[in-house]
Design a protein around this motif. Structure first.
Motif, PDB file in Angstrom:
ATOM      1  N   HIS A  27     -17.937  -3.890 -12.581  1.00  0.00           N
ATOM      2  CA  HIS A  27     -17.908  -2.719 -11.695  1.00  0.00           C
ATOM      3  C   HIS A  27     -16.592  -1.956 -11.828  1.00  0.00           C
ATOM      4  O   HIS A  27     -16.595  -0.727 -12.012  1.00  0.00           O
ATOM      5  CB  HIS A  27     -18.103  -3.177 -10.247  1.00  0.00           C
ATOM      6  N   TYR A  28     -15.487  -2.671 -11.765  1.00  0.00           N
ATOM      7  CA  TYR A  28     -14.191  -1.986 -11.788  1.00  0.00           C
ATOM      8  C   TYR A  28     -13.830  -1.495 -13.182  1.00  0.00           C
ATOM      9  O   TYR A  28     -13.167  -0.458 -13.325  1.00  0.00           O
ATOM     10  CB  TYR A  28     -13.099  -2.897 -11.228  1.00  0.00           C
ATOM     11  N   SER A  29     -14.255  -2.202 -14.230  1.00  0.00           N
ATOM     12  CA  SER A  29     -13.926  -1.716 -15.579  1.00  0.00           C
ATOM     13  C   SER A  29     -14.688  -0.430 -15.899  1.00  0.00           C
ATOM     14  O   SER A  29     -14.197   0.411 -16.656  1.00  0.00           O
ATOM     15  CB  SER A  29     -14.208  -2.786 -16.639  1.00  0.00           C
ATOM     16  N   ASP A  30     -15.882  -0.262 -15.325  1.00  0.00           N
ATOM     17  CA  ASP A  30     -16.588   1.014 -15.480  1.00  0.00           C
ATOM     18  C   ASP A  30     -15.788   2.171 -14.896  1.00  0.00           C
ATOM     19  O   ASP A  30     -15.866   3.304 -15.376  1.00  0.00           O
ATOM     20  CB  ASP A  30     -17.952   0.957 -14.779  1.00  0.00           C
ATOM     21  N   THR A  73      -7.233   4.568 -17.679  1.00  0.00           N
ATOM     22  CA  THR A  73      -5.770   4.617 -17.720  1.00  0.00           C
ATOM     23  C   THR A  73      -5.340   5.022 -19.120  1.00  0.00           C
ATOM     24  O   THR A  73      -6.149   5.101 -20.049  1.00  0.00           O
ATOM     25  CB  THR A  73      -5.158   3.246 -17.390  1.00  0.00           C
ATOM     26  N   ARG A  74      -4.061   5.242 -19.270  1.00  0.00           N
ATOM     27  CA  ARG A  74      -3.558   5.590 -20.602  1.00  0.00           C
ATOM     28  C   ARG A  74      -3.664   4.410 -21.569  1.00  0.00           C
ATOM     29  O   ARG A  74      -3.528   4.576 -22.784  1.00  0.00           O
ATOM     30  CB  ARG A  74      -2.118   6.084 -20.521  1.00  0.00           C
ATOM     31  N   PHE A  75      -3.904   3.216 -21.016  1.00  0.00           N
ATOM     32  CA  PHE A  75      -4.103   2.035 -21.861  1.00  0.00           C
ATOM     33  C   PHE A  75      -5.579   1.822 -22.189  1.00  0.00           C
ATOM     34  O   PHE A  75      -5.906   0.917 -22.949  1.00  0.00           O
ATOM     35  CB  PHE A  75      -3.539   0.797 -21.174  1.00  0.00           C
ATOM     36  N   GLY A  76      -6.467   2.621 -21.585  1.00  0.00           N
ATOM     37  CA  GLY A  76      -7.876   2.492 -21.879  1.00  0.00           C
ATOM     38  C   GLY A  76      -8.691   2.113 -20.659  1.00  0.00           C
ATOM     39  O   GLY A  76      -8.194   2.056 -19.526  1.00  0.00           O
ATOM     40  N   ARG A  77      -9.960   1.843 -20.925  1.00  0.00           N
ATOM     41  CA  ARG A  77     -10.929   1.529 -19.876  1.00  0.00           C
ATOM     42  C   ARG A  77     -11.151   0.013 -19.749  1.00  0.00           C
ATOM     43  O   ARG A  77     -11.077  -0.550 -18.668  1.00  0.00           O
ATOM     44  CB  ARG A  77     -12.250   2.231 -20.222  1.00  0.00           C
ATOM     45  N   TYR A 106     -12.404   5.737 -26.137  1.00  0.00           N
ATOM     46  CA  TYR A 106     -12.684   7.149 -25.924  1.00  0.00           C
ATOM     47  C   TYR A 106     -12.273   7.561 -24.510  1.00  0.00           C
ATOM     48  O   TYR A 106     -12.333   6.774 -23.577  1.00  0.00           O
ATOM     49  CB  TYR A 106     -14.172   7.426 -26.137  1.00  0.00           C
ATOM     50  N   SER A 107     -11.870   8.817 -24.386  1.00  0.00           N
ATOM     51  CA  SER A 107     -11.456   9.357 -23.087  1.00  0.00           C
ATOM     52  C   SER A 107     -12.677   9.598 -22.203  1.00  0.00           C
ATOM     53  O   SER A 107     -13.816   9.628 -22.704  1.00  0.00           O
ATOM     54  CB  SER A 107     -10.709  10.668 -23.292  1.00  0.00           C
ATOM     55  N   PRO A 108     -12.471   9.783 -20.898  1.00  0.00           N
ATOM     56  CA  PRO A 108     -13.595  10.106 -20.010  1.00  0.00           C
ATOM     57  C   PRO A 108     -14.364  11.339 -20.468  1.00  0.00           C
ATOM     58  O   PRO A 108     -15.600  11.356 -20.405  1.00  0.00           O
ATOM     59  CB  PRO A 108     -12.920  10.323 -18.658  1.00  0.00           C
ATOM     60  N   ASP A 109     -13.662  12.364 -20.951  1.00  0.00           N
ATOM     61  CA  ASP A 109     -14.343  13.571 -21.403  1.00  0.00           C
ATOM     62  C   ASP A 109     -15.206  13.286 -22.642  1.00  0.00           C
ATOM     63  O   ASP A 109     -16.326  13.798 -22.763  1.00  0.00           O
ATOM     64  CB  ASP A 109     -13.331  14.666 -21.736  1.00  0.00           C
TER      65      ASP A 109
END
Length: 502
Positions: free
Chosen positions: A72-75, A79-83, A209-212
């Protein structure tokens, strides 16, 4: 709402596939060391055989609780270090520390606490790796990605399992008179270093990959709050039914003279019922976007393909846990002629089981790399999984007629093919069928259908064995063959995918 241009993730070469899953190799080394040696450590520190089941309950219970929460939280972590990578790193550091500390424990309670820390940490690092493959790969590469991850699992399991044996043959002391043997101590230290370095390799050689970018890759509407809204409309009837079922199980334990561990199953049912009541109330309140409501809502609202896969997964892992628990007494009694755990023949049988388990893990590694991707491309993922499960069922059934220990290697080839597919195909199908935004939570919830069979087999199967064939453990292998066959039948209801599209 304006339309969004849908783009596709870039194709990953072999190096990219390798880097994405290499961390799992180290995690599996640590996991294999834990599985193979914790009972020995507990007994060395004074734990009795009767205590082992209680001490071991940490593994399934920790996974049951940790994996959905981490998913749940990793979804929702960006952060700048990733998901996912922050969870890889935190879990790997804690697991490595636990592996270094474990063999230095001098009292039983400290070893038990360290096991809980170790298992929780491994779960924190392990859970996001399943979603990470789905995050990073195109749908038509999911089979190859999860197959390579399965290869790392198999190789890591072999390395972790045989390392104490290899050290012993290299002259390292296996004497336990003064505490945990040096062979085990050095193996745990090696495992801790290997786990951390392997995970750091994945972290350092991948870029999430970034959120966008993830939003651009998505090809379906993904409404995060939809399951919570659906949960808010539910009555408390199902929640009360879960509680009633749990109470019935608890009451049945003394009435039917079931093993005391069955109390845990009843307690889990009651706990889920209570949690769902709390989740419904929160979903109806002023703060519907809370973790409990989201997790319970996602569990209650699982996509249809996941529900059908979960049934197959339940029966598949039931067969696996039967194998892990009962293979040693079966091989010792029927192939080596002894049911006395103190006899030399029984222990020779136990040693051979270690070899057999290494064989099926090695077969799984080879099958995952060379067979699964090609077969899935030719006949589809679902049919591939069915064929592999039937190979495993045949392997288990062969235990009923084989009496030459060497011939059991052929049996384990069938089991290894099934093991490879169990670790790869369901996840490839899931990753191609689920919303990208919720891969973490759904992969974590899918773990429930691994844990529940473990608890059932560890508790109910012992009572069944005692009641119906107390002196004939060979029939547990027949039961394993049957339930693996049922898993194959359950897969007939799972829709086939082509290039990752349902």
């Amino acid at each position: 709402m304006g339309s969004r241009v849908v783009t596709e993730k870039p194709v990953q070469g072999f190096d990219g596939l390798w880097n994405i899953s290499f961390g799992f190799f180290g995690i599996q080394i640590g996991f294999a060391l834990q599985n193979a040696n914790m009972s020995r450590i507990f007994q060395t520190l004074g734990g009795s055989l009767d205590d082992l089941s209680y001490l071991w309950v940490a593994a399934p219970l920790t996974g049951l609780l940790i994996q959905p929460i981490i998913g749940h939280y990793s979804d929702r972590t960006w952060t700048r270090f990733g998901r996912r990578r922050p969870y890889f790193f935190a879990g790997a550091v804690l697991a490595a520390l636990a592996l270094f500390v474990m063999p230095e424990a001098r009292v039983l309670w400290l070893a038990a606490v360290t096991l809980w820390v170790l298992d929780a940490s491994i779960n924190v690092a392990m859970e996001p790796f399943r979603a990470f493959v789905g995050d990073m790969l195109r749908k038509d590469q999911h089979t190859a990605g999860y197959a390579l991850q399965t290869m790392f699992i198999g190789v890591g399991a072999v390395v972790g399992s045989i390392f104490p044996f290899v050290l012993g043959h290299l002259g390292v002391s296996g004497d336990a008179l003064s505490g945990v043997p040096d062979t085990v101590r050095y193996s745990f230290w090696f495992g801790g270093a290997a786990l951390l370095l392997a995970v750091l390799w994945t972290i350092g050689n991948t870029k999430e990959y970034s959120p966008d970018q993830m939003a651009a890759f998505a090809d379906r509407d993904e409404v995060a709050m939809q399951p919570v809204r659906a949960l808010a409309t539910r009555s408390f009837g199902r929640s009360l039914a879960w509680i009633a079922a749990g109470v019935a199980v608890i009451v049945a334990v003394p009435e039917l003279a079931l093993q005391k561990e069955v109390y845990l199953l009843g307690a889990l049912l009651v706990a889920y019922g209570a949690a769902s009541i709390a989740a419904i109330r929160l979903a109806r309140g002023n703060n519907p976007d809370n973790a409990l409501s989201a997790i319970v809502g996602d569990f209650a609202g699982m996509p249809l393909v996941m529900k059908r896969l979960a049934l197959a997964q339940f029966f598949s892992w039931s067969a696996l846990f039967i194998m892990w628990i009962f293979t040693t007494p079966v091989v010792a009694q029927y192939m080596y002629g002894s049911s006395d755990p103190t006899s030399a023949a029984y222990n020779a049988g136990g040693d051979w089981v270690g070899v057999l388990f290494a064989v099926y893990n090695a077969v799984a590694a080879v099958a995952a790399l060379l067979i699964l991707p090609r077969l899935a491309a030719r006949i589809g993922r679902v049919k591939t999984h069915i064929a592999c499960l039937l190979c495993g069922a045949a392997g288990f059934a062969s235990f009923l007629v084989v009496r030459d220990p060497m011939l059991l290697i052929l049996s384990e080839i069938g089991v290894g093919i099934a093991w490879a597919s169990i670790l790869a195909m369901p996840y490839a199908i899931l990753a191609s069928s689920l919303p990208q935004a919720k891969l973490g939570i759904y992969m974590g919830l899918f773990n429930v259908f691994i844990v529940i069979p473990q608890l059932l087999v560890a508790t109910v199967m012992g009572s069944v064995l005692k009641a119906f064939f107390p002196t004939e453990p060979i029939w547990t292998m027949a039961f394993a063959a049957i339930v693996l066959g049922i898993a194959a039948l359950a897969m007939l209801r799972v829709p086939e995918t082509k290039d990752g599209v349902s």
